[in-house]
Design an enzyme around this catalytic site. Structure first.
Site, mmCIF file in Angstrom:
data_model
loop_
_atom_site.group_PDB
_atom_site.id
_atom_site.type_symbol
_atom_site.label_atom_id
_atom_site.label_comp_id
_atom_site.label_asym_id
_atom_site.label_seq_id
_atom_site.Cartn_x
_atom_site.Cartn_y
_atom_site.Cartn_z
ATOM 1 N N HIS A 69 14.866 20.537 -87.186
ATOM 2 C CA HIS A 69 14.270 20.350 -85.851
ATOM 3 C C HIS A 69 15.317 20.036 -84.787
ATOM 4 O O HIS A 69 15.031 20.177 -83.599
ATOM 5 C CB HIS A 69 13.121 19.335 -85.898
ATOM 6 C CG HIS A 69 13.512 17.893 -85.821
ATOM 7 N ND1 HIS A 69 13.594 17.076 -86.919
ATOM 8 C CD2 HIS A 69 13.828 17.117 -84.762
ATOM 9 C CE1 HIS A 69 13.943 15.858 -86.537
ATOM 10 N NE2 HIS A 69 14.089 15.862 -85.232
ATOM 11 N N ASP A 121 12.356 20.231 -93.372
ATOM 12 C CA ASP A 121 13.148 19.967 -92.165
ATOM 13 C C ASP A 121 14.628 19.803 -92.522
ATOM 14 O O ASP A 121 15.163 18.691 -92.531
ATOM 15 C CB ASP A 121 12.592 18.716 -91.470
ATOM 16 C CG ASP A 121 13.146 18.511 -90.074
ATOM 17 O OD1 ASP A 121 13.866 19.398 -89.575
ATOM 18 O OD2 ASP A 121 12.849 17.452 -89.485
ATOM 19 N N SER A 220 17.765 11.525 -85.616
ATOM 20 C CA SER A 220 17.286 12.695 -86.350
ATOM 21 C C SER A 220 18.418 13.468 -87.005
ATOM 22 O O SER A 220 19.490 13.628 -86.427
ATOM 23 C CB SER A 220 16.542 13.633 -85.402
ATOM 24 O OG SER A 220 15.226 13.195 -85.254
HETATM 25 C C1 4AZ Z 1 12.744 11.423 -83.347
HETATM 26 O O1 4AZ Z 1 11.921 11.790 -82.530
HETATM 27 C C2 4AZ Z 1 12.356 10.370 -84.310
HETATM 28 N N1 4AZ Z 1 10.928 6.169 -86.541
HETATM 29 C C3 4AZ Z 1 13.234 10.019 -85.307
HETATM 30 C C4 4AZ Z 1 12.879 9.044 -86.204
HETATM 31 C C5 4AZ Z 1 11.661 8.431 -86.113
HETATM 32 C C6 4AZ Z 1 10.774 8.761 -85.119
HETATM 33 C C7 4AZ Z 1 11.127 9.732 -84.204
HETATM 34 C C8 4AZ Z 1 11.297 7.391 -87.126
HETATM 35 O O2 4AZ Z 1 13.873 11.890 -83.363
#
Ligand code: 4AZ
Length: 263
Positions: A69, A121, A220
Site C-alpha cells: 500500500h 500487503d 507503514s
Molecule cells: C497507516 O495509516 C497506519 N495503528 C499504520 C499503522 C496503523 C494504523 C494506520 C496501526 O499508515
C-alpha cells in the site's frame, strides 16, 4: 484520549516519560538495526525528513521489503510512480545526512495484493547499489507459525506519528507489542470502517485492553520483528494505540517464498 491531549496546552500535554515514541516507545538507532530503512521521495514529501513516507527492511544487499500500500494512492486506487523513489540506509535522524540515499530501480507488488481488503500487503524494492550483506535481517520461514503465538513479544520500528496527531519525529523509534490471538483480532475488526481482519494474511499485535503502544501513520511497511526475524509489516489499523484496536500487520510467513522468489 488522543484528541483530548491534542487540545491541551503544551505544558500539560508533555508526557510524563521522556522520548515517547512510534506510539508509546523509545528512540532507536539504525546502528543497532542496520536493516531498518526509510522509504522516501523528496519530490513528493519534502526535504525536512529526507522525504520519508514509509518504513522498509533490507532482506538482501539489493532488496527491501515494504508494504504494497506504500506504492498506491489509496484515494484513487492507482499505483503511484514517484520518480525519485529511494531507500534511506543508515540514517537514524532523517534531518541529518548520515548514511546513503539509494535509488529504487524496480518494484514488485504481490499479485494477490488487494487494496480494498488490505490482503497480501507486501512489496519488494530493488536498490541501485548493493548494501553491506551484514546489514540484512532474515525473514521468517514459509509456514512457520511459532513467532505468531499469542503473547509473543514483537518489536515494531519506524519514523511514524508519535501520538496519532500528526507529530512526526525525525528520529527512529521502536516499541514492544505482544502478538494478539486471531479470535481476538477478528472480533476487534469484524466489519469496522478501517477493514476486516483476515487471519490468513494478517496478524495483530498490541495491548488489547491497555493500548498505548502501536505503530501509526508513517510507520507503514516497516518491520515487526520476533527473535531476530522479520515476521510482519506495518499494514493498517483503526487509529493508533487504542485499546481494542491493535495494529494489523502483514503475516509474512504466508508469502515468504513469494518474496524470496524476488531476491
Ligand atoms: C497507516 O495509516 C497506519 N495503528 C499504520 C499503522 C496503523 C494504523 C494506520 C496501526 O499508515
Amino acid at each position: 484520549m488522543m484528541v483530548l491531549f491534542a487540545t491541551l496546552p503544551a505544558a500539560l500535554a508533555a508526557p510524563a516519560t521522556p522520548a515517547a515514541a512510534i506510539v508509546g516507545g523509545v528512540r532507536a538507532s539504525t546502528t543497532d538495526h542496520p536493516w531498518m530503512v526509510a522509504v522516501a521521495s523528496r519530490s513528493v514529501y519534502g526535504d525536512a525528513r529526507s522525504g520519508q513516507f514509509c518504513g522498509g527492511t533490507l532482506i538482501s544487499p539489493t532488496k527491501v521489503v515494504t508494504a504494497a500500500h506504500c506504492l498506491y494512492d489509496e484515494s484513487t486506487g492507482q499505483r503511484v510512480d514517484r520518480p525519485d523513489l529511494s531507500v534511506v540506509v543508515g540514517r537514524t535522524d532523517l534531518a541529518g545526512s548520515a548514511g546513503q540515499e539509494v535509488p529504487v530501480v524496480d518494484t514488485w507488488v504481490d499479485p494477490n495484493y488487494d487494496l480494498n481488503t488490505n490482503e497480501w500487503d507486501v512489496a519488494v524494492l530493488t536498490l541501485a547499489e548493493p548494501q553491506d550483506p551484514r546489514s540484512v535481517l532474515p525473514m521468517v520461514s514459509q509456514g512457520d507459525a511459532a513467532p505468531y503465538a499469542t503473547g509473543t513479544a514483537a518489536t515494531v520500528l519506524g519514523w511514524g506519528d508519535l501520538h496519532g496527531n500528526g507529530s512526526y519525529p525525525a528520529t527512529l523509534h521502536e516499541v514492544q507489542v505482544p502478538m494478539v490471538a486471531n479470535a481476538t483480532c477478528a472480533a476487534d475488526y469484524h466489519s469496522g470502517p478501517s477493514g476486516t481482519y483476515d487471519a490468513r494474511t494478517m496478524v495483530c499485535a498490541g495491548r488489547q485492553s491497555l493500548g498505548g503502544r502501536d505503530a501509526c501513520q508513517g510507520d507503514s511497511g516497516g518491520p515487526l520483528v520476533v527473535a531476530g526475524r522479520l515476521v510482519g509489516l506495518v499494514s493498517w489499523g483503526e487509529g493508533c494505540a487504542e485499546p481494542g484496536h491493535p495494529g494489523v500487520y502483514t503475516r509474512l510467513s504466508v508469502m515468504a517464498d513469494a518474496v524470496r522468489g524476488q531476491l
